[in-house]
Enzyme design. Structure first.
Site, PDB file in Angstrom:
ATOM      1  N   GLU A   1      -6.193  -3.405  -7.883  1.00 17.07           N
ATOM      2  CA  GLU A   1      -7.651  -3.375  -7.884  1.00 17.07           C
ATOM      3  C   GLU A   1      -8.234  -2.684  -9.117  1.00 17.07           C
ATOM      4  O   GLU A   1      -9.443  -2.752  -9.348  1.00 17.07           O
ATOM      5  CB  GLU A   1      -8.150  -2.681  -6.614  1.00 17.07           C
ATOM      6  CG  GLU A   1      -7.901  -3.523  -5.356  1.00 17.07           C
ATOM      7  CD  GLU A   1      -8.291  -2.816  -4.073  1.00 17.07           C
ATOM      8  OE1 GLU A   1      -8.430  -1.576  -4.095  1.00 17.07           O
ATOM      9  OE2 GLU A   1      -8.449  -3.508  -3.051  1.00 17.07           O
TER      10      GLU A   1
ATOM     11  N   GLU B   1      14.581   0.375   0.645  1.00 16.65           N
ATOM     12  CA  GLU B   1      13.966   1.701   0.664  1.00 16.65           C
ATOM     13  C   GLU B   1      14.998   2.814   0.646  1.00 16.65           C
ATOM     14  O   GLU B   1      14.683   3.963   0.332  1.00 16.65           O
ATOM     15  CB  GLU B   1      13.064   1.859   1.881  1.00 16.65           C
ATOM     16  CG  GLU B   1      13.765   2.032   3.204  1.00 16.65           C
ATOM     17  CD  GLU B   1      12.785   2.416   4.308  1.00 16.65           C
ATOM     18  OE1 GLU B   1      12.966   3.493   4.879  1.00 16.65           O
ATOM     19  OE2 GLU B   1      11.854   1.639   4.573  1.00 16.65           O
TER      20      GLU B   1
END
Length: 310
Positions: A94, A125
């Site tokens: 963004e 992860e």
């Protein structure tokens, strides 16, 4: 090389985390009316801003350090797995339309790569080595900042990213939702937003995810304010890439200058559509080329450019 934890070790570790705690008082939640569950959930969410507020000094210190490095040409890099990684990618994605940053200036890394945005990538992860490889691919350096994000504060990918970045001389921030976390301890700036156990046991996309989103909003937005990407509370570096943003650009110029529509159009034309430059054209009464030069000399800070041009 450290051996992987056994299932028993991992269960014991999870049992010790606030974000994983079981709440017996909610054991019958699935039998409640929908409105009652919504009220419970809303009440849980209401506690998150207070938890963030308790961390504001640490957040502000991290922002000042990030802005100092970015002013030298450094990058802001988020690294996390699962929900935490997705939130980092979201915040990074963004920044170009909001602040006209280059796509490489704010980067989101998620364990397992782009595929992990929409599906689980098994084992990603748990790998510190994968985090190191992802950072090495970016050529991490001393002016960069790496923000490791993990609700539990124990995710190996996030910890590995912070440890490797710190070894390369980069600034490091660890954002977690448990006190005394390994992630915060590994970073120069530890931010631990303790929101407590979740409505659904261990579902850290809920309060912990909300807390992380609020902190990431602050890290990127206030850093961009410090870098001169705004003028007051106006997004003067907005990139007009669609009709809505082109309309917003004109509105921002109008709010900043009070100019008439015809003058706004003229200034934007002279400024090649750059909002900040158009505002300077109007407020300093200079041409587009002069406005662009003044902004370049001020490092993109509109207030400084206005002072120099007056």
């Amino acid at each position: 090389m450290t051996s992987a934890p056994t299932p028993r070790d991992l269960r014991s570790e999870l049992d010790s985390l606030t974000t994983e705690a079981f709440r017996p008082e909610l054991a019958e939640i699935d039998r409640l009316p929908t409105l009652d569950i919504a009220r419970l959930m809303n009440g849980e969410d209401a506690a998150v801003p207070g938890a963030v507020a308790r961390c504001l000094p640490e957040i502000a210190a991290a922002i000042d350090a990030i802005a100092e490095r970015m002013a030298q040409g450094g990058r802001l890099i988020y690294a996390g797995a699962g929900t935490a990684g997705r939130l980092g990618v979201l915040d990074a994605s963004e920044c170009p339309p909001t602040f006209n940053t280059a796509p490489t200036q704010v980067v989101g890394l998620i364990a397992g790569g782009p595929e992990a945005m929409v599906t689980s990538v098994e084992g990603a992860e748990d790998s510190k080595e994968l985090a190191r490889a992802d950072l090495d691919a970016l050529g991490i350096g001393a002016v960069d900042t790496v923000v490791g994000i993990s609700a539990s504060g124990r995710t190996p990918y996030a910890i590995g990213a912070v440890e490797h970045a710190r070894a390369q001389g980069a600034l490091t921030v660890g954002l977690a939702c448990n006190a005394g976390s390994a992630l915060a301890g590994a970073a120069e700036h530890g931010i631990e937003v303790v929101v407590g156990p979740e409505l659904l046991t261990g579902s850290t996309r809920l309060k912990a995810g909300t807390a992380q989103k609020l902190v990431l909003n602050m890290l990127s937005t206030i850093t961009m304010i410090r870098l001169g990407k705004t003028y007051g509370n106006l997004m003067v570096d907005v990139r007009a890439s669609n009709d809505k943003l082109r309309a917003r650009s004109r509105r921002i110029v109008a709010l900043a200058t009070g100019a008439e529509d015809a003058d706004i159009e003229r200034a934007l034309t002279e400024a090649d559509g750059e909002v900040k430059t158009a505002i300077l054209v109007l407020l300093a009464d200079v041409d587009g080329a002069t406005a662009a030069r003044l902004l370049q000399e001020s490092g993109g800070h509109l207030r400084e450019a206005l002072a120099a041009g007056s």
